[in-house]
Motif scaffolding. Structure first.
Motif, short mmCIF file in Angstrom:
data_model
loop_
_atom_site.label_atom_id
_atom_site.label_comp_id
_atom_site.label_asym_id
_atom_site.label_seq_id
_atom_site.Cartn_x
_atom_site.Cartn_y
_atom_site.Cartn_z
N SER A 649 -4.78 10.23 63.02
CA SER A 649 -4.11 9.35 62.07
C SER A 649 -5.10 8.33 61.52
O SER A 649 -5.12 8.06 60.31
N ALA A 650 -5.85 7.77 62.40
CA ALA A 650 -6.77 6.72 62.00
C ALA A 650 -7.90 7.26 61.14
O ALA A 650 -8.63 6.50 60.53
N ARG A 660 0.12 4.43 57.47
CA ARG A 660 1.45 5.02 57.69
C ARG A 660 1.41 5.94 58.90
O ARG A 660 2.35 5.97 59.70
N ALA A 661 0.33 6.73 59.01
CA ALA A 661 0.23 7.65 60.15
C ALA A 661 0.18 6.86 61.45
O ALA A 661 0.83 7.24 62.44
N ARG A 689 -2.65 -2.14 64.96
CA ARG A 689 -3.69 -1.37 64.30
C ARG A 689 -3.29 -1.03 62.86
O ARG A 689 -4.09 -1.13 61.93
N ALA A 690 -2.05 -0.71 62.71
CA ALA A 690 -1.54 -0.41 61.37
C ALA A 690 -1.67 -1.62 60.47
O ALA A 690 -2.06 -1.51 59.30
N LEU A 691 -1.34 -2.78 61.04
CA LEU A 691 -1.47 -4.01 60.27
C LEU A 691 -2.89 -4.22 59.81
O LEU A 691 -3.17 -4.57 58.67
N GLU A 716 6.78 -1.97 55.31
CA GLU A 716 7.05 -0.80 56.16
C GLU A 716 6.78 -1.15 57.62
O GLU A 716 7.57 -0.83 58.52
N ILE A 717 5.63 -1.78 57.82
CA ILE A 717 5.30 -2.16 59.21
C ILE A 717 6.34 -3.13 59.76
O ILE A 717 6.79 -3.00 60.89
#
Lengths: 789, 301
Positions: A649-650, A660-661, A689-691, A716-717
């Motif tokens: 994903s990353a 998103r992943a 991590r997404a942030l 979304e997050i």
């Protein structure tokens, strides 16, 4: 002959003028009751019919004029108070005319009155007339004369129930009369071919066909005679008519007359005299279109059979099928140069016949197909498109009749006939078969039948040697393959054992289909196998023990092999999806190592084969989704897999996709089940991590375009945060959510951010949700209480 | 003038009549001047009975050397014009020489007269019967009056009447077989028959049956033969093929036929023939002639 038509018009006009002229004087004589003059002028008038210059068509016009005049003359003759001569004397008197044609027309005219007067038995007069008419040997003149005779005698035959019926057996006289007239007319008609006017063969044939109805009318008259019952038809009428037909040795006449016989006489007569009628067919000239004749006969009989169930025993009694079948065989044998289309048309008719008459006799159908195969195998290659169409008709007929491919599958000769089709047609036929299955929703439930079926549709399953691949239409191809895929779903058996066999057979056939076909067929096959698996699970306990071959493991092995075949295509996306499906199934079966293996395969594909970034995004979401639902894995395996998935994903190309992943990966650590994993820490890790990635994305956007990227990622997050917050993840605190909301608000208000109505609305509804939860009160309300908007 | 005319006119009128004239059958007879008159019909062995009326023209007397009536059977050959051969000659004296002042009637009778030959009016020959009344006179010419009558003799149907059957042909071209049901026909008879085509290699167009009369007169080197076609009767129209049979039915009544006369008084003969003619597309004619015997049948006439 340059001005042939013009001249003809002129001659016709002259002829008509001659008739009118003499008719005028004849009328005068009639009005003044002058018999002598009437005879003189009528004879002169009729002399116009002696012309040899006119084609049949024009001659007919002339004849009709004369015919009308003769009707007036007849009225005069009838009334002996006008001329004072007895009909007997009149009968002699008209014979004094020197020219034969006028003489015979007059004789026929008086003859009809003679019969009406009943001064002599009808049969005597008729016999005399038909005999005397022999004097005219000219084809056209003779035909018209005899047709006049037929016309005036029609209502005067000594038929049963007729007022002219005499002593015993007079029907026979009527029949004899008509038959004789028929025979003579046919002879004349045939002779036209050799003697008639006109030079070219085509022209002559055309002229002859204009006259055919004159001859055929006799048969019609015969069929109208009451006294011609089956017995007489069988013993006298048919043999004599056929004798004439066969002996005339003329293809045009033979064809027309055979057809005439078939159309004119009743069906049950045909049925009872089938042998005789069919016996004549091989004796016809080789150029006669026997196939059409026979086809018509069979069509008629088929319709007859269809008309009422009561007549079916008759068919059985006379063994109609075997007789027809024999006859066709003989005809085909006798006419070596009959084109394939002819032979096949015959078989189609026979097939239609047997389907209608003996729907229960599959062996008949098979027999017909077998005969057809035999015929086809003598032909090197079937190239005639019409013949091809007939073969398709031949093959379609049983499908339509039985509405069930299963029946057709039991016909051993069915695939052998299909072998003789060219590739295009073969496919077409295969499609017809599949469509028939679809339409009738028939389920093919045994391995044997599946085997036969795939043999039948092999044109669709694999490339056939010599097929021109370039010519394939992409859309057609897709449609075909989709049909095959649909077909696979129609193969079903409740017995897992049999079902497995079916799957193996389908696999065997589809695996040779080549890279273009596999993507269509493999998925159907896989799902079919998966269905079997579920089926197996449903019955677990009783079966597994005794049938070692039927373990889920075995099926998974099979599945692996099936999916592996896609590597040849290659179609990694599809393969990946299928692996994931299988993994899920393995999960259902609680077989960890298999599921792990499938995931491995999926990951391998992801790493090695899926290069396209969009495909990667799709793939990774699929993987995550599937993995999230897996509950079979032990900690270690699960860790390996989740770790991998997160890693992938990353490493996606676009930051937004990464983001998103990654937040999707958070679900891998929080399964909202009774005993699912609930690793709040790692969830938080993922979200953070997404942030980070979202931030990075924002910054990158700022740098690159001078404006901020979409804030929707943050929203979304935020939603993920709220989700886990709600689910009771202790790591997700209200303050974190609070912080995130503020962050988003800041972002939204910053100048660099483009206003984004979608993101705005998204945020607004998210906030509204929080508000809603707060107001709801209860546990949730308390939880959300601390978040300030 | 009147006097002069009167001088050349016969001084009396003569009428000859038959006793049974009213009831006796009359038949047409063509005279030399082309006119047809109706005359009495007799047959051989009949009694010819009648009367002659002589009526002097008003106010005149006829002086005579006797009155007689003759029954003459004459054969007249046209090429031998003026020469009559009387094969029958009977005379009855009606009056002795004297004078006639007023109308006088003389009955006469010829009993069972032998008249073996029929009256006949041919192309080159005529056979006729007449009654001739002659008033003989001195110094001036005799006064003569004629009355024609016709004789027809009936024969019973022949006891033997074979059919005519014959196969004819041209080698490898045309073979036919024809058959007429009889060889002897009465005058109102019907010729019935058939023609079979055994071989046809030529394109025929039509076929007809002719009735021909052959009249021969004279004898030895002075024989004159005259043939007339009395009837042309089309039998077939078009081209037949092998195996066809064409019917014949020819009514004889419409034609003016006489019985066959064979060597009448060594002067002439009349014979009849059926001539079958086939015509091909190039109008070539192929024919076969067969004699038939005609006879007069009492019942049918």
């Amino acid at each position: 002959m340059l001005n042939g038509t013009e001249d003809e018009e002129k001659w016709l006009a002259e002829g008509i003028a001659g008739i009118q002229h003499n008719a005028f004087y004849m009328h005068r004589a009639l009005d003044s009751n002058n018999l002598r003059e009437a005879l003189k002028y009528s004879a002169q008038m009729l002399s116009e019919l002696r012309t040899s210059k006119l084609s049949p068509h024009k001659y007919y016009e002339l004849y009709m004029r004369a015919f009308d005049e003769l009707k007036r003359l007849e009225l005069f003759f009838k009334d002996d108070s006008k001329h004072g001569v007895s009909v007997v004397d009149l009968y002699e008197l008209v014979q004094h005319a020197g020219n034969i044609l006028p003489r015979l027309y007059l004789l026929c005219t008086v003859g009809s009155i003679y019969i009406k007067s009943k001064e002599a038995p009808a049969k005597e007069v008729l016999k005399d007339l038909v005999e005397m008419c022999r004097g005219v040997q000219h084809p056209i003149r003779g035909l018209f004369l005899r047709s006049y005779l037929a016309q005036i005698s029609r209502d005067k035959l000594p038929d049963i129930g007729s007022e002219y019926e005499g002593d015993a057996d007079t029907v026979m006289d009527a029949v004899d009369f008509v038959l004789q007239n028929f025979t003579e007319m046919n002879k004349l008609w045939v002779r036209m071919q050799h003697q008639g006017p006109g030079g070219v063969r085509e022209k002559r044939e055309k002229e002859r066909s204009e006259l055919q109805d004159l001859v055929g009318k006799n048969l019609h008259v015969l069929s109208q005679i009451e006294g011609v019952d089956l017995e007489m038809y069988k013993e006298t009428v048919l043999p004599r008519v056929l004798e004439q037909v066969v002996n005339c040795k003329d293809d045009l006449a033979q064809y027309y007359l055979m057809d005439c016989i078939i159309q004119v006489f009743p069906d049950e007569y045909h049925l009872q005299t089938l042998e005789t009628l069919l016996g004549a067919c091989p004796q016809l000239q080789p150029t006669v279109d026997v196939k059409t004749v026979l086809s018509r006969l069979m069509d008629r009989l088929s319709n007859y059979a269809a008309s009422s169930a009561d007549v079916l025993p008759e068919f059985l009694q006379v063994e109609a099928f075997s007789k027809l079948s024999n006859a066709i065989g003989k005809v085909i044998e006798a006419q070596l140069d009959m084109p394939a289309v002819g032979a096949i048309t015959l078989y189609v008719s026979l097939l239609t016949f047997t389907l209608r008459v003996h729907p229960d006799r599959l062996d008949h159908v098979d027999q017909v197909l077998g005969a057809c195969v035999k015929k086809l195998s003598n032909i090197p290659k079937l190239e005639d498109s019409r013949a091809m169409k007939q073969v398709v008709a031949l093959l379609s007929a049983p499908l339509e009749k039985y509405n069930d491919i299963v029946t057709a599958l039991t016909l051993s000769n069915y695939p052998r006939v299909m072998d003789h089709l060219d590739i295009g047609t073969n496919k077409l036929m295969a499609m017809v078969i599949i469509q028939s299955i679809m339409k009738n929703n028939s389920c093919i439930s045994t391995a044997d039948k599946v085997e036969v079926l795939f043999e039948l549709i092999k044109g669709l399953i694999k490339d056939i040697d010599g097929a021109d691949v370039d010519e394939l239409d992409e859309e057609d191809f897709k449609e075909e393959q989709n049909s095959v895929a649909r077909l696979i779903h129609m193969l079903y058996n409740d017995e897992p054992e049999e079902m497995l066999k079916i799957i193996c057979i389908v696999r065997k056939h589809t695996m040779v289909g080549g890279p273009k076909r596999l993507p269509f067929t493999v998925s159907s096959l896989v799902f079919s196998a998966l269905r079997l698996l579920r089926q197996l699970q449903g019955q677990e306990g009783d079966i597994v023990g005794e049938e070692a071959s039927m373990t889920p493991n075995k099926i998974f092995q099979l599945l692996t092999q099936i999916i592996e075949s896609l590597s040849a295509v290659p179609s990694p996306e599809l393969a990946l999806r299928l692996y994931l499906q299988c993994a899920e199934a393995a999960n259902g079966c609680d077989i960890e190592h298999v599921a792990y293996e499938f995931f491995t395969q999926a990951f391998l594909l992801y790493e090695e084969e899926i290069a396209d970034s969009k495909a990667q995004v799709t793939a990774i979401h699929l993987i995550i989704g599937t993995l999230q639902r897996m509950n079979v894995f032990g900690v270690e395996n699960r860790d390996t897999l989740t770790h991998k998935a997160t890693g992938y994903s990353a490493r996606l190309l676009k930051k937004a996709d990464q983001c998103r992943a990654v937040y999707a990966c958070s679900h891998l650590f929080w399964v909202d089940d009774q005993d699912g994993i609930k690793d709040g820490e790692r969830v938080l890790l993922c979200l953070k991590r997404a942030l980070r990635i979202a931030n990075a994305a924002q910054q990158m956007a700022n740098v690159a375009r001078g404006s901020g990227g979409p804030v929707s990622l943050f929203v979304e997050i935020l939603n993920k945060y709220i989700y886990f917050f709600e689910k009771g993840n202790k790591q997700i605190t209200s303050s974190a959510i609070q912080g995130l909301i503020e962050l988003i608000n800041t972002e939204m208000q910053s100048d660099s951010t483009n206003p984004d109505s979608v993101a705005d609305a998204f945020l607004a509804s998210t906030l509204r949700y929080i508000q809603f939860q707060k107001q709801k009160g209860g546990v949730m309300g308390e939880k959300f209480e601390s978040i300030k908007l | 003038m009147n006097y002069l005319v009167g001088a050349f006119k016969p001084p009396c009128n003569i009428f000859i009549s038959f006793t049974d004239g009213r009831s006796r059958k009359q038949v047409p007879l063509k005279k030399e001047n082309g006119k047809t008159v109706m005359v009495a019909l007799f047959q051989s062995q009949e009694n010819i009975v009648g009367e002659v009326v002589i009526e002097p023209i008003h106010g005149k007397k006829v002086e005579h050397n006797g009155v007689k009536i003759e029954l003459l059977g004459q054969i007249e050959l046209y090429f031998d014009r003026g020469n009559f051969y009387d094969f029958t000659s009977l005379v009855r004296e009606l009056d002795v020489p004297g004078e006639l002042y007023e109308r006088k009637t003389y009955p006469f009778e010829f009993s069972t007269v032998e008249m073996p030959y029929e009256s006949y009016n041919g192309v080159n020959v005529r056979l006729r019967y007449i009654l001739k009344v002659t008033i003989s006179r001195n110094y001036v010419s005799n006064i003569v009056e004629y009355q024609d009558f016709v004789v027809r003799n009936y024969t019973p149907p022949p006891s033997i009447n074979n059919s005519i059957k014959m196969e004819v042909g041209i080698e490898d071209c045309l073979h036919i077989e024809f058959e007429y049901s009889k060889s002897k026909y009465h005058l109102k008879d019907v010729v019935i028959g058939k023609i079979y085509f055994l071989l046809v290699r030529i394109k025929l167009k039509n076929m007809e049956l002719e009735i021909r009369r052959r009249e021969s007169t004279g004898s030895g080197p002075n024989t004159y033969v005259e043939t007339e076609t009395l009837a042309k009767f089309e039998l077939m129209d078009g081209t037949p093929v092998r195996g066809e049979s064409i019917p014949i039915r020819l009514f004889l009544s419409p034609y003016e036929l006489t019985p066959t006369y064979r060597n009448i008084n060594n002067k002439f003969s009349v014979k009849y023939y059926l001539n079958l003619v086939l015509v091909d597309e190039e109008d070539r004619r192929y024919f076969k002639q067969q004699e038939i015997t005609m006879y007069r049948n009492l019942e049918a006439s």
